[in-house]
Design an enzyme around this catalytic site. Sequence first.
Site, mmCIF file in Angstrom:
data_model
loop_
_atom_site.group_PDB
_atom_site.id
_atom_site.type_symbol
_atom_site.label_atom_id
_atom_site.label_comp_id
_atom_site.label_asym_id
_atom_site.label_seq_id
_atom_site.Cartn_x
_atom_site.Cartn_y
_atom_site.Cartn_z
ATOM 1 C CG ASP A 1 -1.753 -1.272 1.277
ATOM 2 O OD1 ASP A 1 -2.330 -1.646 0.244
ATOM 3 O OD2 ASP A 1 -1.754 -1.911 2.344
ATOM 4 C CB ALA B 1 -2.178 -6.952 -4.707
ATOM 5 N N GLY B 2 -4.181 -4.731 -3.852
ATOM 6 C CA GLY B 2 -5.191 -3.786 -4.318
ATOM 7 C C GLY B 2 -4.550 -2.451 -4.609
ATOM 8 C CG HIS B 3 -2.367 -1.351 -7.658
ATOM 9 N ND1 HIS B 3 -1.549 -1.524 -6.591
ATOM 10 C CD2 HIS B 3 -1.695 -1.831 -8.732
ATOM 11 C CE1 HIS B 3 -0.422 -2.096 -7.008
ATOM 12 N NE2 HIS B 3 -0.497 -2.307 -8.299
ATOM 13 C CB THR C 1 -6.316 -10.553 1.825
ATOM 14 O OG1 THR C 1 -5.750 -11.577 1.008
ATOM 15 C CG2 THR C 1 -5.292 -9.442 2.027
ATOM 16 C CD GLN D 1 1.106 -9.218 -1.768
ATOM 17 O OE1 GLN D 1 2.146 -9.776 -2.037
ATOM 18 N NE2 GLN D 1 -0.014 -9.860 -1.621
ATOM 19 C CB THR E 1 -7.320 -1.413 -1.937
ATOM 20 O OG1 THR E 1 -6.461 -0.332 -1.616
ATOM 21 C CG2 THR E 1 -8.039 -1.116 -3.225
ATOM 22 N N GLY F 1 -10.826 -3.527 3.298
ATOM 23 C CA GLY F 1 -11.440 -2.408 4.006
ATOM 24 C C GLY F 1 -10.963 -2.274 5.457
ATOM 25 C CB VAL G 1 2.407 16.357 -3.485
ATOM 26 C CG1 VAL G 1 3.854 16.440 -3.025
ATOM 27 C CG2 VAL G 1 2.294 16.801 -4.947
ATOM 28 N N GLY G 2 -0.207 13.849 -3.979
ATOM 29 C CA GLY G 2 -1.649 13.730 -4.132
ATOM 30 C C GLY G 2 -1.963 12.546 -5.012
HETATM 31 P P1 IMP Z 1 -2.159 -13.008 2.263
HETATM 32 O O1 IMP Z 1 -1.270 -12.442 1.197
HETATM 33 O O2 IMP Z 1 -3.625 -12.784 2.006
HETATM 34 O O3 IMP Z 1 -1.830 -14.429 2.585
HETATM 35 O O4 IMP Z 1 -1.859 -12.196 3.624
HETATM 36 C C1 IMP Z 1 -0.581 -12.259 4.254
HETATM 37 C C2 IMP Z 1 -0.196 -10.895 4.817
HETATM 38 O O5 IMP Z 1 0.053 -9.989 3.740
HETATM 39 C C3 IMP Z 1 -1.277 -10.232 5.676
HETATM 40 O O6 IMP Z 1 -0.625 -9.468 6.674
HETATM 41 C C4 IMP Z 1 -1.981 -9.301 4.690
HETATM 42 O O7 IMP Z 1 -2.622 -8.238 5.329
HETATM 43 C C5 IMP Z 1 -0.784 -8.840 3.867
HETATM 44 N N1 IMP Z 1 -1.125 -8.397 2.513
HETATM 45 C C6 IMP Z 1 -1.425 -9.166 1.452
HETATM 46 N N2 IMP Z 1 -1.646 -8.412 0.367
HETATM 47 C C7 IMP Z 1 -1.474 -7.130 0.739
HETATM 48 C C8 IMP Z 1 -1.526 -5.873 0.055
HETATM 49 O O8 IMP Z 1 -1.761 -5.774 -1.141
HETATM 50 N N3 IMP Z 1 -1.270 -4.768 0.796
HETATM 51 C C9 IMP Z 1 -0.962 -4.842 2.111
HETATM 52 N N4 IMP Z 1 -0.882 -5.990 2.793
HETATM 53 C C10 IMP Z 1 -1.132 -7.124 2.116
HETATM 54 MG MG MG Z 2 -2.776 -2.095 -1.726
#
Ligand code: IMP
Ligand code: MG
Length: 431
Positions: free
Chosen positions: A10, A36-38, A125, A220, A302, A305, A417-418
Amino acid sequence: VVVVGGQWGDEGKGRIVDLLARKARVVARYSAGNNAGHTIVNDRGEFKLHLVPAGIFYPEKTCVIGNGVAVDPEVLLGEIEGLQAKQIDTSKLVLSDRANVIMPWHRLIDQLDEKQRGDAAIGTTGKGVGPCFTDKVARRGIRVADLLRAEDLVPRIKAVLEYQNRVITGVYGADPIRFDDCFDTYIEYGKRLAPFVGDVQEIVLDAHRRGDHVLLEGAQGSLLDLDHGTYPYVTSSVPSSSSSGAALGVGIGPTDISRVVGVFKSYSTRVGNGPFPTELFDVVADQLRDHGKEFGRGEYGTTTGRPRRIGWLDAVAARYSVRFNGLAALALTRLDVLDSMPTIKICTAYELDGQIIDTLPARESVLNKVRPVYEELPGWQTPTEHVRSFDDLPPQAQAFIKRVEQLLECPVDLISVGPSREQAVIVNPIF
Ligand code: IMP
Ligand code: MG
């Protein structure tokens, strides 16, 4: 060029890739899955992507999902349809036939396993990504290529499901999964995904040979890396750029990579459990978390939540990440979030039983015990969101960035910056 997250995810990789993609011909995701989430904000709107590379908003770019990604077909198809509904062209999206697929038992086992760990839960997640990679390594995985023909899919599911049902019922005491339920659904996914399936390695190498820029988009953060992260509180793939990550995840050699850019937030966040030496529990944490919340840009996951855990920039962990990624440049994001802070802290070392250490310990019990040693810098208390050049930044912000460069032993080439594409200060062009 590889873009990796330098911390616990993130960091704003999506917005940096969106910016850099302008000069690239191919944008590729090489690891992780829809854990992951963007979030990307551009002239087409605001988008949350989990699998599709952030380059998709440029119609002329080829976007690929590499063999290193764990793909949940339902999520990918939903994302493609969501983009198409907003008139975003998805015809140049290619999915590797070698990517492993997240199956129903992966999601189920992810959740059952977390429950069984109790207080020691990883805080995953829950999307099945870890169990999918476990099966990949155990040579039990089902790959995208297997979804395309019943003659391939039937024996693959039969073989794996028998084993997984024994685990689901025996280890976790849950109900088994029925063959028909997953076969019918996944053969249908295969049909819908077929137009997107291709040879990703060829696409990446062709572009590379022609001298076109290829952007490898990490997901990640490096401190969640299976090898180098805060094990066992990590993800099950290799988000870092060590040759086993980026190059492996699209099928090229380590020498094909010319530069690795690390994205770091101006402070730290973490979702899920595990050590976080600079974590804050006071009003500063709330202030940083809720900055921009009214516009949906607060520090909330993302994908899930969940409120993100917040802390000051940890230069010890960040420098470790700079080193094992071989970073040549840093992109420092969310500088504007610090705008209102009277002072800003950076953790420059840890204190452990009266001793000062400046490297990241491997032992979880030790990492939970270290106390951050802070350096306190004056804040700038002026808005920076309109700034577009380094010289126009307030002197205190310039001093903060210079100090980050010193402590992380790497130049800051880009500052955001944004959230919008243009809200950036380019110190040195990355391409
Ligand atoms: P998993 O990847 O769902 O097995 O989660 C393992 C760890 O990675 C946990 O602490 C999740 O919160 C973290 N994690 C997985 N994907 C992301 C991401 O895209 N951003 C931040 N943390 C992540
Ligand atoms: Mg993310």
